[in-house]
Structure formats: C-alpha cells, structure tokens
Design an enzyme around this catalytic site. Structure first.
Site, PDB file in Angstrom:
ATOM      1  N   LYS A  87      53.498  47.158  28.858  1.00 35.53           N
ATOM      2  CA  LYS A  87      52.667  45.978  29.114  1.00 35.53           C
ATOM      3  C   LYS A  87      52.321  45.926  30.604  1.00 35.53           C
ATOM      4  O   LYS A  87      53.208  45.924  31.464  1.00 35.53           O
ATOM      5  CB  LYS A  87      53.458  44.733  28.685  1.00 35.53           C
ATOM      6  CG  LYS A  87      52.607  43.536  28.362  1.00 35.53           C
ATOM      7  CD  LYS A  87      53.503  42.469  27.752  1.00 35.53           C
ATOM      8  CE  LYS A  87      52.761  41.216  27.417  1.00 35.53           C
ATOM      9  NZ  LYS A  87      53.692  40.140  27.049  1.00 35.53           N
TER      10      LYS A  87
HETATM   11  C1  E4P Z   1      52.010  37.470  25.568  1.00 39.54           C
HETATM   12  O1  E4P Z   1      52.340  38.622  25.371  1.00 39.54           O
HETATM   13  C2  E4P Z   1      52.842  36.485  26.269  1.00 39.54           C
HETATM   14  O2  E4P Z   1      54.192  36.874  26.167  1.00 39.54           O
HETATM   15  C3  E4P Z   1      52.794  35.131  25.653  1.00 39.54           C
HETATM   16  O3  E4P Z   1      52.077  35.076  24.464  1.00 39.54           O
HETATM   17  C4  E4P Z   1      52.633  33.996  26.587  1.00 39.54           C
HETATM   18  O4  E4P Z   1      52.682  32.800  25.864  1.00 39.54           O
HETATM   19  P1  E4P Z   1      52.959  31.381  26.519  1.00 39.54           P
HETATM   20  O5  E4P Z   1      51.692  30.901  27.108  1.00 39.54           O
HETATM   21  O6  E4P Z   1      53.400  30.526  25.378  1.00 39.54           O
HETATM   22  O7  E4P Z   1      54.028  31.578  27.563  1.00 39.54           O
END
Ligand code: E4P
Length: 223
Positions: A87
């Site tokens: 990522k």
């Molecule tokens: C995506 O990969 C992120 O981990 C995630 O969806 C962020 O979500 P949040 O806005 O609920 O922290």
C-alpha cells in the site's frame, strides 16, 4: 464485488473469514496502532498472522514517504507472503514506487485517493488498486459516490485494469451504493458487512415462521 475488511484486529478478521465472503484485508498505520502493534518485528509478525487467516489480498502500508524508502519497505513486505499487496500513498514518490512495483509484478494499492485525477495517475503508474476514501469525503460534505462514478467512467474509457477499491466505508448503505456504481472492491469494518444482513421484516418473518412451525408441531403431538 470483492469484500475486504478494514482492520488489523485478528478476531474480527477471523469472524469475517468464517462468514465465507471475505476476499481480503486492508490495514493502515492507524489501524495497526489501534491494535497496539509497533516495532518492525511485531509489525511483520502481525502481517504474517493476518496472511495465515485469509486467502489473499492483504494490504500492508509503507511508512516511508521517499522513493528509496518505499521501495525498500515494499520489497520487504512483499517478501513476507505472496498475499501481500503493497500500500503506497498518493504522493509524487509514491507514483514512482507504483511504477517500480508494477514493473516487478508486485501488486499495489494506492491509498488516500480523493480526486479522479489522482486515480488516473495511479492507474497510469500501474496500481493494482486505487482506494478512494468515501467516508472522509462525506465528512467534509463532498460527493463521494460521484467520485467513484468518475473513476469508473475514466477507467472504462481507457480499459485500465486497476481496480476501484472503495475505502473508508462506514456502513452497509455505502457498500450497496458502491456496488450499484460499479466499484470493484469495498473495504469496511465488520459492522458494515454484517449490516447487509439486517432488515426488521427478515427478523419478524423468521419469528413468525418458527412460531407457526412450533404451533403445528404441538398440534401434531396432541393428536
Ligand atoms: C483504506 O484502506 C483505509 O484503511 C480506510 O478505509 C480508512 O478508513 P477511515 O476513514 O474509516 O479511517
């Protein structure tokens, strides 16, 4: 539509996997910190534990923000297990890193996408997934579903194989709307997946079926 769970909590990952509908996991540094995971060795052990639970697609985020650092970290993460998807944040060096990993055949997830332009750039660099953050756009009153629609249109126009991973999902309505628009994947908390199960008429209908069955069985026994 693929279902990913957005957590580093092993119990929740196990529960989602046991449902039989889980295609992967996304984590981020905040989610790892929430589980109290820190330090290189612990982080690596935790990713290995997640990979042991699920079949594929474990997004593991790099912490470095410079090209060399992202390459070193990403290669180390990818070497842990072939289920790992590296990522990478949507920053200038991140684009270069996406291209590097794409050329190497290592899957990537470009995170923190908030515009269609960012998604286009990541797709051109060869990202396997782009992660537009719906919930965070909703939080500032922006049109999150419109963003997914725009990315879908652009990717279809040019035949990009990059998958749209709708992230920052907060509830089951988000999931259904993303499915209608054509997001390839969604990642959300376990509650958003379990929320898909629920309707009061399902509960009252089942209660009625069971009550009628019991009544008929009692009448039969009384004969
Ligand atoms: C995506 O990969 C992120 O981990 C995630 O969806 C962020 O979500 P949040 O806005 O609920 O922290």
């Amino acid at each position: 539509m693929k279902f990913f769970i957005d957590t580093a909590n092993l119990e929740q990952i196990k529960e989602a996997q046991a449902l039989g509908v889980l295609d992967g996991v996304t984590t981020n540094p905040s989610l790892m910190a929430k589980e109290g995971i820190s330090g290189q060795a612990n982080v690596i052990a935790h990713y290995k534990a997640i990979c042991a639970i699920v079949d594929d697609n474990v997004s593991a985020e790099v912490i470095a923000t410079d090209y060399e650092g992202m390459i070193a970290e990403g290669n180390a993460l990818a070497a842990l297990d072939n289920k790992i998807v590296v990522k990478i944040p949507m920053i200038k060096d991140g684009i270069k890193a996406l291209k590097y990993f794409s050329d190497k055949g290592i899957r990537t997830n470009c995170t923190l996408i908030f515009t269609a332009g960012q998604a286009l750039l990541a797709a051109k660099a060869g990202a396997s997934y782009v992660s537009p953050f719906l919930g965070r756009l909703d939080d500032i009153g922006a049109d999150s579903f419109g963003l997914i629609e725009d990315i879908r249109l652009i990717f279809d126009n040019y035949g990009y194989e990059t998958q749209i991973l709708a992230a920052s999902i907060r509830n089951s309505v988000h999931i259904v709307e993303c499915a209608k628009i054509g997001a390839d994947v969604m990642t959300g908390p376990l509650s958003s997946i379990l929320g898909l199960l629920k309707h009061p008429l399902t509960d009252s209908g089942l209660a009625q079926f069971l009550a009628d069955h019991k009544k008929a069985a009692e009448a039969e026994a009384a004969k």
